[in-house]
Design a protein around this motif. Structure first.
Motif, PDB file in Angstrom:
ATOM      1  N   GLY A  36       0.800  -1.217   0.000  1.00  0.00           N
ATOM      2  CA  GLY A  36       0.000   0.000   0.000  1.00  0.00           C
ATOM      3  C   GLY A  36       0.838   1.274   0.000  1.00  0.00           C
ATOM      4  O   GLY A  36       0.490   2.259  -0.663  1.00  0.00           O
ATOM      5  N   SER A  37       1.975   1.253   0.710  1.00  0.00           N
ATOM      6  CA  SER A  37       2.764   2.482   0.771  1.00  0.00           C
ATOM      7  C   SER A  37       3.403   2.776  -0.581  1.00  0.00           C
ATOM      8  O   SER A  37       3.758   3.916  -0.870  1.00  0.00           O
ATOM      9  N   SER A  38       3.543   1.754  -1.424  1.00  0.00           N
ATOM     10  CA  SER A  38       4.074   1.973  -2.769  1.00  0.00           C
ATOM     11  C   SER A  38       2.980   2.474  -3.709  1.00  0.00           C
ATOM     12  O   SER A  38       3.251   2.812  -4.857  1.00  0.00           O
ATOM     13  N   ALA A  40       0.427   4.937  -2.840  1.00  0.00           N
ATOM     14  CA  ALA A  40      -0.303   5.904  -2.028  1.00  0.00           C
ATOM     15  C   ALA A  40      -1.073   6.914  -2.870  1.00  0.00           C
ATOM     16  O   ALA A  40      -2.147   7.353  -2.485  1.00  0.00           O
ATOM     17  N   CYS A  44       2.845   7.646  -7.062  1.00  0.00           N
ATOM     18  CA  CYS A  44       3.299   6.294  -6.696  1.00  0.00           C
ATOM     19  C   CYS A  44       2.970   5.284  -7.809  1.00  0.00           C
ATOM     20  O   CYS A  44       3.800   4.448  -8.147  1.00  0.00           O
ATOM     21  N   SER A  65      -1.462  -4.449  -3.379  1.00  0.00           N
ATOM     22  CA  SER A  65      -2.314  -4.125  -2.234  1.00  0.00           C
ATOM     23  C   SER A  65      -3.255  -3.003  -2.633  1.00  0.00           C
ATOM     24  O   SER A  65      -3.081  -2.390  -3.683  1.00  0.00           O
ATOM     25  N   GLN A  68      -2.623   3.001  -0.052  1.00  0.00           N
ATOM     26  CA  GLN A  68      -2.289   3.110   1.368  1.00  0.00           C
ATOM     27  C   GLN A  68      -3.486   3.548   2.221  1.00  0.00           C
ATOM     28  O   GLN A  68      -4.152   4.529   1.901  1.00  0.00           O
ATOM     29  N   GLY A  69      -3.742   2.807   3.278  1.00  0.00           N
ATOM     30  CA  GLY A  69      -4.785   3.190   4.235  1.00  0.00           C
ATOM     31  C   GLY A  69      -6.198   2.801   3.833  1.00  0.00           C
ATOM     32  O   GLY A  69      -7.130   2.930   4.630  1.00  0.00           O
ATOM     33  N   SER A 154      -7.305  -0.624  -6.838  1.00  0.00           N
ATOM     34  CA  SER A 154      -5.898  -0.275  -7.126  1.00  0.00           C
ATOM     35  C   SER A 154      -5.388  -1.078  -8.321  1.00  0.00           C
ATOM     36  O   SER A 154      -4.661  -0.551  -9.161  1.00  0.00           O
ATOM     37  N   ASN A 230      -2.862  -7.647   6.002  1.00  0.00           N
ATOM     38  CA  ASN A 230      -1.526  -7.675   5.400  1.00  0.00           C
ATOM     39  C   ASN A 230      -1.312  -8.927   4.564  1.00  0.00           C
ATOM     40  O   ASN A 230      -0.190  -9.395   4.407  1.00  0.00           O
ATOM     41  N   THR A 252       8.608  -2.709  -1.177  1.00  0.00           N
ATOM     42  CA  THR A 252       8.052  -2.074  -0.001  1.00  0.00           C
ATOM     43  C   THR A 252       8.714  -0.715   0.178  1.00  0.00           C
ATOM     44  O   THR A 252       9.183  -0.125  -0.802  1.00  0.00           O
ATOM     45  N   ASP A 253       8.743  -0.191   1.404  1.00  0.00           N
ATOM     46  CA  ASP A 253       9.317   1.146   1.571  1.00  0.00           C
ATOM     47  C   ASP A 253      10.595   1.141   2.410  1.00  0.00           C
ATOM     48  O   ASP A 253      10.980   2.151   2.964  1.00  0.00           O
TER      49      ASP A 253
END
Ligand code: ASP
Ligand code: MG
Length: 570
Positions: A36-38, A40, A44, A65, A68-69, A154, A230, A252-253
């Motif tokens: 998700g952080s990738s 956002a 991204c 995913s 993000q969030g 997504s 997750n 990932t981050d």
């Protein structure tokens, strides 16, 4: 049982199941998974597509995913609607706007079809939420379906973006092929059915690039379900196995698996390579980069897993595979678990009496207390188990009840509980059969004045665990990290009298520290500064530019004792 032992029990079965499917895929398939952080926002998605399109993977499978969030928001949304709180409408429209905006930004004048599609999906979601609001309870089935929508959105956005860049790309909604069941050991995949459905799907979708929804699946009753929070790393490994991928890249981050928690050990390094077993051991205590369960399908087929940083694609990351890094030292990483407690059962009456340990573990099992670490000296005078802090009262009550008679008659002297315990584990395959590793660990901890409460090493010799007071844990971790040459030599510095000369010295130190660390492998930490009236202490010893303002506003009065114990503590 460690999660790894639990996993290896099912490993053989999975290997058998998947192995039977191996149809001998001749195309080199490379699988990717983006978290998700990738994903956002629109920039991204652009970054992710650039990474993918730059590669020459013969067949490219990309599991994503939700943005993000989004999963958290969807769960909250369902909960809000179920309590009949009209606030869900604002949350819903925020989520809708975020996705529409991303589509607009990403696809520009080609965004029309995707926006129409998104609007229809959000209208469906609103209908479901209204129904939940009428029911007033979140029906589990509805919740399962709602939670997994973020991945559908997504994946659709990424696919549309890749196509807009002129590349053919198929979209696979995992619920079309992936069938799982939920059991006591977690989620298990129906490999036979899933592989057959995938083969069918693939016959209709021969594209070189495929974007797949992570996290979601269908259960045996054909209901929409998820692999658990997750879960999309697990999806990544499952699809890597189903496609018989040669590699799985988990984007990932962070730069990969680190040698220790960087919040506690700033000089922690990213590891080039780890074996699956090392990664499992490290993951168990703290290093949350990858969960052992998610590795299972890749492990079963020996697919190497690369942990990569989406924001630094040139960094090679960490490769987790059948064998680790032979060029490296015996200890590959250190992990720390906290909020634990020691429960000690002690008494001369246990010596040579068979079955005592069995009764200890039976009592703990009955009380549903999971045991993190076990240690018993060969004198059999005491058995010590480490449990989660939250479980320790229950453990104590259960053991008191189990040994009521022995406690009354004095064969067992006491059952004691010590809280605020941490377990430090040193992990590495090459510790096995190598003398001196434990000696070095204990010598390092001894020099750092860390008192060790209990020790355990499994017969696999790939993990040495020590239980210690949580107050000592950060210091122990740093000392052990330096002790295994994972960090530079650390020197703790304190300065008294920051007048003209002291100020000049501190300025020189500030300037020299990064260079010394880089070039001389020497890590100077300025942990305390004391003037005639005030004392400034710093746990990490990173001297900041405004130290003099910090010193002036410090609420600690000058105190020579405190100064010296703080400097010496590390
Ligand atoms: N989106 C899901 C979650 O947040 C799955 C994942 O990101 O791995 O739990
Ligand atoms: Mg995630």
């Amino acid at each position: 049982m460690s999660p790894f032992a639990k996993l290896s029990a099912t490993l053989a079965a999975v290997r058998h199941d998947i192995g039977a499917l191996a149809a001998g895929n001749s195309e080199a398939v490379i699988a990717h998974k983006f978290g998700g952080s990738s994903l956002a926002d629109a920039s991204c998605f652009r970054r992710v597509a650039a990474i993918l399109l730059e590669r020459d993977d013969a067949t490219q499978v990309t599991v994503v995913s939700a943005m993000q969030g989004v999963t958290n928001t969807l769960i909250a949304l369902a909960a809000t609607a179920a309590t009949r709180d009209p606030a869900w409408q604002a949350q819903w429209s925020g989520l809708r706007e975020r996705h529409l905006e991303t589509a607009r930004d990403l696809l520009d004048d080609r965004s029309g079809a995707v926006r129409v599609w998104l609007e229809a999906r959000f209208a469906d979601l609103a209908d479901t939420l209204k129904a939940l609001a009428v029911l007033g309870i979140p029906a589990r089935e509805a919740l399962d379906a709602i939670q997994g929508l973020g991945e559908v959105w997504s994946a659709t956005l990424l696919r549309a973006h890749i196509e807009a860049l002129g590349e053919e790309c198929a979209l696979l909604d995992a619920r079309e092929v992936l069938v799982v069941s939920h059991g006591e050991l977690g989620v298990s995949v129906d490999w036979q059915v899933s592989a057959a459905r995938l083969a069918e799907w693939r016959a209709r979708h021969p594209q070189r690039r495929i974007v797949i929804t992570g996290f979601i699946a269908r259960d045996e009753a054909a209901r929409a379900t998820t692999l658990g929070r997750n879960g999309s790393d697990f999806s990544g490994a499952i699809f890597a196995a189903l496609f018989e991928a040669r590699e799985l890249h988990i984007w990932t981050d962070v730069d990969g698996v680190l040698s220790a928690d960087p919040r506690l050990v700033p000089e922690a390094v990213s590891l080039n390579a780890l074996s699956y077993e090392e990664a499992c051991e490290l993951a168990y205590f703290g290093a949350k980069v990858i969960h052992p369960q998610t590795m299972l399908p890749a492990m079963a087929l020996g697919v190497p897993i690369h942990i990569r940083n989406t924001f630094k694609p040139a960094h090679p990351g960490t490769c987790i595979a059948t064998v680790g890094d032979a060029a490296e030292g015996p200890v590959r990483g250190l992990s720390l678990a906290d909020q634990l407690a020691i429960v000690n059962v002690e008494g001369a009456g246990m010596i040579g009496v068979p079955g005592t340990a069995e009764r200890v573990f039976a009592a703990l099992r009955e009380a549903r207390v999971s045991v993190v670490m076990i240690s018993q000296g060969s004198s059999e005078h005491s058995i010590c188990v480490v449990v989660r802090g939250a479980d320790c009262s229950r453990a104590e009550v259960a053991l008191d009840a189990m040994f009521k008679r022995e406690l009354g008659q004095g064969q067992i002297k006491a059952i004691t509980v010590t809280r605020d315990i941490s377990v430090l584990a040193a992990v590495g395959d090459r510790m096995a059969g190598m003398p001196g590793v434990a000696a070095r660990l204990f010598a390092t901890l001894g020099r750092a004045q860390v008192n060790i409460r209990a020790i355990a090493q499994g017969a696999s010799e790939r993990n040495i665990s020590v239980a210690l007071d949580s107050a000592d844990a950060a210091r122990a971790l740093r000392a052990a990290h330096a002790g295994f040459w994972l960090s530079p030599q650390t020197l703790s510095v304190g300065v008294i009298g920051p007048g003209n000369v002291g100020r000049a010295l501190l300025d020189q130190l500030r300037e020299a520290i990064p260079r010394l660390r880089r070039e001389a492998n020497l890590d100077l930490r300025v942990r305390a500064i004391m003037s005639s009236s005030r004392l400034l202490t710093n746990e990490r010893g990173d001297l900041s530019a405004d130290w003099s303002a910090q010193l002036a506003s410090s609420d600690q009065a000058a105190d020579f004792e405190r100064f010296s114990s703080h400097v010496h503590a590390a």
